[in-house]
Design a protein around this motif. Structure first.
Motif, PDB file in Angstrom:
ATOM      1  N   ALA A 103       0.839  -1.209   0.000  1.00 11.45           N
ATOM      2  CA  ALA A 103       0.000   0.000   0.000  1.00 11.45           C
ATOM      3  C   ALA A 103       0.871   1.255   0.000  1.00 11.45           C
ATOM      4  O   ALA A 103       0.488   2.303  -0.511  1.00 11.45           O
ATOM      5  CB  ALA A 103      -0.914  -0.014   1.215  1.00 11.45           C
ATOM      6  N   ASP A 206      -7.199   5.075   2.945  1.00  9.60           N
ATOM      7  CA  ASP A 206      -6.245   4.012   3.235  1.00  9.60           C
ATOM      8  C   ASP A 206      -6.936   3.031   4.190  1.00  9.60           C
ATOM      9  O   ASP A 206      -7.014   3.251   5.397  1.00  9.60           O
ATOM     10  CB  ASP A 206      -4.982   4.625   3.863  1.00  9.60           C
ATOM     11  CG  ASP A 206      -3.928   3.571   4.177  1.00  9.60           C
ATOM     12  OD1 ASP A 206      -4.246   2.375   4.130  1.00  9.60           O
ATOM     13  OD2 ASP A 206      -2.786   3.955   4.483  1.00  9.60           O
ATOM     14  N   TYR A 209      -6.301  -1.383   7.367  1.00  7.26           N
ATOM     15  CA  TYR A 209      -6.679  -2.104   8.612  1.00  7.26           C
ATOM     16  C   TYR A 209      -8.168  -2.489   8.639  1.00  7.26           C
ATOM     17  O   TYR A 209      -8.727  -2.729   9.706  1.00  7.26           O
ATOM     18  CB  TYR A 209      -6.334  -1.238   9.841  1.00  7.26           C
ATOM     19  CG  TYR A 209      -4.854  -0.988   9.966  1.00  7.26           C
ATOM     20  CD1 TYR A 209      -3.992  -1.974  10.428  1.00  7.26           C
ATOM     21  CD2 TYR A 209      -4.294   0.230   9.582  1.00  7.26           C
ATOM     22  CE1 TYR A 209      -2.628  -1.767  10.510  1.00  7.26           C
ATOM     23  CE2 TYR A 209      -2.920   0.451   9.668  1.00  7.26           C
ATOM     24  CZ  TYR A 209      -2.094  -0.552  10.128  1.00  7.26           C
ATOM     25  OH  TYR A 209      -0.740  -0.352  10.207  1.00  7.26           O
ATOM     26  N   LYS A 241      -1.412  -6.381   6.457  1.00 10.59           N
ATOM     27  CA  LYS A 241      -1.788  -6.392   7.876  1.00 10.59           C
ATOM     28  C   LYS A 241      -2.807  -7.482   8.177  1.00 10.59           C
ATOM     29  O   LYS A 241      -2.683  -8.205   9.161  1.00 10.59           O
ATOM     30  CB  LYS A 241      -2.346  -5.033   8.279  1.00 10.59           C
ATOM     31  CG  LYS A 241      -1.500  -3.839   7.847  1.00 10.59           C
ATOM     32  CD  LYS A 241      -0.187  -3.714   8.599  1.00 10.59           C
ATOM     33  CE  LYS A 241       0.591  -2.509   8.109  1.00 10.59           C
ATOM     34  NZ  LYS A 241       1.770  -2.219   8.873  1.00 10.59           N
ATOM     35  N   ARG A 249       4.695  -7.826   0.176  1.00 10.24           N
ATOM     36  CA  ARG A 249       4.639  -6.521  -0.474  1.00 10.24           C
ATOM     37  C   ARG A 249       3.570  -6.436  -1.568  1.00 10.24           C
ATOM     38  O   ARG A 249       3.858  -6.152  -2.735  1.00 10.24           O
ATOM     39  CB  ARG A 249       6.018  -6.106  -1.043  1.00 10.24           C
ATOM     40  CG  ARG A 249       7.198  -6.238  -0.090  1.00 10.24           C
ATOM     41  CD  ARG A 249       7.017  -5.496   1.247  1.00 10.24           C
ATOM     42  NE  ARG A 249       6.696  -4.091   1.099  1.00 10.24           N
ATOM     43  CZ  ARG A 249       5.607  -3.541   1.676  1.00 10.24           C
ATOM     44  NH1 ARG A 249       4.757  -4.255   2.416  1.00 10.24           N
ATOM     45  NH2 ARG A 249       5.381  -2.266   1.527  1.00 10.24           N
TER      46      ARG A 249
HETATM   47  C1  LIG Z   1      -1.725   3.342   7.608  1.00 11.82           C
HETATM   48  C2  LIG Z   1      -0.807   2.488   6.816  1.00 11.82           C
HETATM   49  N1  LIG Z   1      -0.917   2.492   5.483  1.00 11.82           N
HETATM   50  C3  LIG Z   1      -0.093   1.742   4.727  1.00 11.82           C
HETATM   51  C4  LIG Z   1       0.886   0.958   5.309  1.00 11.82           C
HETATM   52  C5  LIG Z   1       1.817   0.173   4.415  1.00 11.82           C
HETATM   53  O1  LIG Z   1       1.297  -1.042   4.068  1.00 11.82           O
HETATM   54  P1  LIG Z   1       2.079  -2.016   3.069  1.00 11.82           P
HETATM   55  O2  LIG Z   1       2.795  -3.006   3.899  1.00 11.82           O
HETATM   56  O3  LIG Z   1       0.985  -2.634   2.248  1.00 11.82           O
HETATM   57  O4  LIG Z   1       2.982  -1.167   2.240  1.00 11.82           O
HETATM   58  C6  LIG Z   1       1.038   0.938   6.689  1.00 11.82           C
HETATM   59  C7  LIG Z   1       2.112   0.141   7.319  1.00 11.82           C
HETATM   60  O5  LIG Z   1       2.516   0.346   8.427  1.00 11.82           O
HETATM   61  C8  LIG Z   1       0.160   1.709   7.470  1.00 11.82           C
HETATM   62  O6  LIG Z   1       0.241   1.713   8.804  1.00 11.82           O
END
Ligand SMILES: Cc1ncc(COP(=O)(O)O)c(C=O)c1O
Length: 385
Positions: A103, A206, A209, A241, A249
């Motif tokens: 993300a 985003d 979670y 997550k 990734r």
């Molecule tokens: C709010 C938020 N968005 C995105 C990410 C990144 O996620 P990804 O592992 O898919 O790059 C994190 C990771 O800590 C996060 O806390």
């Protein structure tokens, strides 16, 4: 070349990731033989479920080891479209989906594709440490919107106040890292009323979670709560997550055609495409049973309650129970001004975090890095419960 000219202005201005920095410090101390507990990064301590690993193995054996299409393999984009329909009642064409290397890269690609110098991005505080840095790196201006505890939800009035003619994006993260703030459908509709008065503002949600919500809390996303805004919303999610897949990734986004096309153009130049084998693993995650995810959530829920109770029983600390994600965001306000055993005054959250590491061997991230007070990412790490 003289050293002064080696690095770019943007890299010189960039702060290193506070969470990764704290985690590295803990690793360094551990390698020197210190007994250190690291509560710095948000990472599930569970292994990736077996059926997902098997799907990756099969993909590798079947020769899925070449470059992937830039926007992601069709099987994964179909799985994402089905997930968005099932969970979020969103009808998204597979052409309007892009898969990226996490993300984090989704967000980076979207900013690279859209931000011109001086463009503003509204970021409610406390925020994930990477948001403002990514914006600044590209010449954009992070505009921090304040929220109040205990829930840290952005109010429609504060949003209205922060919107300007230069606003390009509002970045909403629910459930939030680090506060766990989770917006209800009604709260999103209230924000939606403001956004409808400002048609030039795009919204990134985003939703990484999404599945990690507790008690009576239910997840909602803006494009679903306010369908009129779906066309200017970029829905972001990923498998890191929820499925304990941080190392694979894989993240993704759904949005309007010209934006997704522009993000693919960026990705084509930056990384070509996400990892092929990992995409098949992610497809298996999204298409497969959610039993293990439900078990993870149950465990996080127990840890959340135990950890918050311990913190609240600790002199000087106070902590509300987060509604979502796997962080705790306790305040150390009542510790400020007190002295360490060596007589040093703890005057900031950063000083408290340093003292905690030095005297107790516990690594946490000072909340000021997130625009708050003190945060522990305690409940994601099972070895500490
Ligand atoms: C709010 C938020 N968005 C995105 C990410 C990144 O996620 P990804 O592992 O898919 O790059 C994190 C990771 O800590 C996060 O806390």
């Amino acid at each position: 070349m003289p050293n002064a000219n080696l690095l770019s202005h943007s890299v010189k201005a960039m702060k290193p990731s506070a969470t990764l920095e704290s985690a590295q410090l803990a690793r360094d101390l551990k390698s020197q033989g210190r007994d250190v507990i690291s509560l710095a990064t948000g990472e599930p301590d569970f292994p990736t479920p077996a059926h997902i690993i098997e799907a990756a193995h099969k993909a590798a054996v079947d020769g899925k080891t070449k470059y992937s299409p830039v926007n992601g393999v069709p099987e994964l984009r179909a799985a994402i479209a089905a997930k968005l329909k099932l969970d979020n009642a969103l009808d998204v064409d597979v052409q309007n989906i892009v898969v990226c290397s996490g993300a984090k890269q989704v967000i980076s690609n979207a900013f690279i594709a859209t931000l011109n110098p001086g463009d503003e991005v509204i970021i409610p505080a406390p925020y994930w440490v990477s948001y403002p840095e990514l914006v600044s790196m590209l010449g954009g201006v992070p505009v921090v919107a304040q929220t109040d505890g205990p829930r840290f939800i952005l109010s429609p009035e504060e949003l209205e106040k922060r919107i300007s003619p230069r606003t390009k994006w509002l970045l909403l993260n629910s459930p939030s890292n680090p506060s766990g703030a989770t917006y209800s459908d009604t709260e999103l509709k209230e924000l939606g009323k403001v956004l409808q008065r400002h048609p030039h503002v795009l919204v990134m949600t985003d939703d990484i979670y999404e599945y990690l919500v507790y008690g009576d809390t239910t997840f909602a996303t803006l494009a679903q709560a306010v369908p009129e805004l779906a066309d200017r919303t970029l829905v972001i999610n990923g498998v890191s997550k929820a499925y304990a897949m941080t190392g694979w990734r894989i993240g993704y986004a759904a949005g309007r055609t010209e934006l997704i096309k522009a993000m693919c153009k960026v990705q084509g130049q930056l990384s070509s495409a996400p990892n092929m084998v990992a995409q098949y693993a992610a497809a298996a995650a999204l298409n497969g049973p959610r039993t293990e995810v439900r078990n993870f959530v149950r465990t996080y829920d127990e840890r959340r309650k135990i950890s918050a109770a311990i913190l609240n029983a600790t002199d000087g600390l106070s902590c509300t129970l987060p509604d979502g994600a796997f962080y705790l965001f306790p305040s150390c306000q009542n510790i400020l001004g007190k002295k360490t055993q060596q007589g040093k005054v703890i005057d900031t959250d950063a000083a408290f975090a340093t003292e905690l590491l030095n005297s107790e061997g516990v690594a946490v991230v000072p909340g000021s890095a997130f625009g708050g007070l003190l945060v522990f990412s305690a409940i994601s790490d099972g070895t500490k419960s």
